[in-house]
Write an enzyme that holds these catalytic residues in place. Structure first.
Site, PDB file in Angstrom:
ATOM      1  N   THR A  23       0.936  -1.139   0.090  1.00  6.41           N
ATOM      2  CA  THR A  23      -0.041   0.008   0.034  1.00  6.41           C
ATOM      3  C   THR A  23       0.769   1.164  -0.020  1.00  6.41           C
ATOM      4  OG1 THR A  23      -0.079   0.064   2.598  1.00  6.41           O
ATOM      5  CG2 THR A  23      -1.854  -1.201   1.212  1.00  6.41           C
ATOM      6  N   GLY A  24       0.422   2.287  -0.386  1.00  2.24           N
ATOM      7  CA  GLY A  24       0.936   3.734  -0.641  1.00  2.24           C
ATOM      8  C   GLY A  24       2.146   3.567  -1.416  1.00  2.24           C
ATOM      9  N   SER A  27       4.454   7.070  -3.629  1.00  2.00           N
ATOM     10  CA  SER A  27       5.556   7.838  -2.826  1.00  2.00           C
ATOM     11  C   SER A  27       6.481   7.174  -2.016  1.00  2.00           C
ATOM     12  CB  SER A  27       4.798   8.969  -2.199  1.00  2.00           C
ATOM     13  OG  SER A  27       5.652   9.938  -1.507  1.00  2.00           O
ATOM     14  N   GLY A  28       7.553   7.922  -1.910  1.00  2.00           N
ATOM     15  CA  GLY A  28       8.574   7.450  -0.955  1.00  2.00           C
ATOM     16  C   GLY A  28       8.942   5.967  -0.776  1.00  2.00           C
ATOM     17  N   TYR A 183      -0.028  10.722  15.838  1.00  2.00           N
ATOM     18  CA  TYR A 183       0.956   9.963  15.013  1.00  2.00           C
ATOM     19  C   TYR A 183       1.519   8.790  15.815  1.00  2.00           C
ATOM     20  CZ  TYR A 183       4.614   8.766  11.779  1.00  2.00           C
ATOM     21  OH  TYR A 183       5.251   8.008  10.679  1.00  2.00           O
TER      22      TYR A 183
END
Ligand SMILES: NC(=O)c1ccc[n+]([C@@H]2O[C@H](COP(=O)([O-])OP(=O)(O)OC[C@H]3O[C@@H](n4cnc5c(N)ncnc54)[C@H](OP(=O)(O)O)[C@@H]3O)[C@@H](O)[C@H]2O)c1
Length: 313
Positions: A23-24, A27-28, A183
């Site tokens: 997932t994700g 980016s990065g 966070y």
């Protein structure tokens, strides 16, 4: 997966014939992780919330990998982890493809808020914990059917800053929203989830290990995506520090690859081996005392099932 001996910084073994969902990937660390798995021969499912960005990453990976990609497809899976209906839709699509060997819960947001997700959760808790909790639960049958599955969840050293486990109802807004505190709590939740998933899988005799990883300091879009990353102050200093001192996304993703492929006990946590775990080749690291709280892990699990409506089989 057939695990290899866990040497520090061990490269991925041959993953030909294995299906991996990250997932994700837009980016990065997610992009780097997906590419490392694809280079090792895996069939990689590229999951992200933005269809256009997914198409770009797919194109870029095709270019980067060239003929090494062979006839593998690089399928894009649209999933917004801040929307449980999107999670359900994506899980149904992935389950229809057959067994899933590795799920990497990598996507995340940092220091946002006080926005809420579509389902009314705090945006960080929803994206970083409740969405991945639901996705993993819905994909459990596909994972188990692989015969030797791994679920890797990306936590952070920030989990150490959490003062308590996030056991309050996520649908009730707090009076004073503290983005960094939330966070930290969401990253603690990642480790509690990993421990509890692994414990439950062992107890049920399921062929699945849950592990976690953190990338130390890695220069990615995470800090600039936070609302503290622009406009001066401590956030801007941190953005600069991450840019200067951070590892590359490929270096940061090495911990994820090790957590997914090395012969580690369930519940293992992998991070950089350098000073303060900021950078360096990956090895097994420890979590905070709160991350080892079995009662909190069980309570968070129950809360997550209630909040998401996803009950693990
Ligand atoms: N970078 C570090 O030093 C560091 C340190 C510790 C832990 N981590 C963890 O590493 C993971 C990856 O972070 P990163 O540094 O690579 O950050 P990043 O560059 O900002 O990437 C975050 C990824 O998550 C995706 N994402 C955000 N919200 C989403 C949602 N609602 N649904 C689906 N995808 C969503 C983003 O998609 P869009 O492209 O659409 O925004 C992006 O692909 C996170 O879990 C983070 O907590 C990072």
């Amino acid at each position: 997966m057939t695990p290899e001996t866990p040497a520090i910084g061990a490269a991925a073994p041959d993953l030909t014939g294995r299906r991996v969902l990250v997932t994700g990937v837009t980016s990065g660390l997610g992009t780097a992780t997906a590419e490392l798995f694809a280079r090792a021969g895996a069939e990689v499912l590229l999951a992200g919330r933005n269809r256009d960005k997914l198409a770009q990453v797919r194109q870029q990976m095709r270019r980067d990998l060239g003929p090494a990609l062979g006839d593998r497809e690089l399928r894009a899976i649209v999933v917004d982890l801040a929307d449980l209906s999107s999670v359900r839709h994506a899980a149904a699509e992935v389950s229809g493809l057959g067994p899933l060997d590795v799920l990497v819960n990598n996507a995340g947001v940092m220091a946002l808020g006080p926005e809420r997700t579509v389902d009314g959760f705090d945006v960080q808790m929803g994206t970083n914990h409740f969405g991945p909790f639901a996705l993993t639960g819905l994909l459990l049958p596909a994972l188990v059917s692989s015969g030797d599955a791994r679920v890797v969840t990306i936590a952070s050293q920030a989990h150490r800053l959490a003062r308590e486990a996030p056991l309050e109802d996520p649908r009730v807004p707090v009076v004073r929203h503290r983005p960094w505190r939330v966070y930290s709590a969401s990253k603690l939740a990642n480790l509690l989830f990993t421990a509890e998933l692994d414990r439950r899988a062992r107890e049920a005799g399921l062929p699945l290990r849950a592990t976690a990883a953190h990338p130390g300091w890695t220069a990615t879009g995470l800090m600039s995506g936070s609302r503290h990353g622009s406009g001066g102050g401590i956030g801007s200093i941190l953005v600069g520090a991450f840019g200067l001192l951070g590892q590359s996304p490929e270096e940061g993703a090495a911990a994820t690859v090790m957590a997914a492929t090395a012969d580690l006990p369930g519940g293992a946590y992998v991070g950089p081996s350098g000073p303060l775990e900021m950078r360096g080749l990956p090895h097994v690291v420890g979590g905070s005392r709160l991350a080892r709280d079995a009662w909190a892990a069980d309570r968070l699990w129950q809360l997550s099932e209630e909040a998401t409506g996803v009950t693990y089989p």
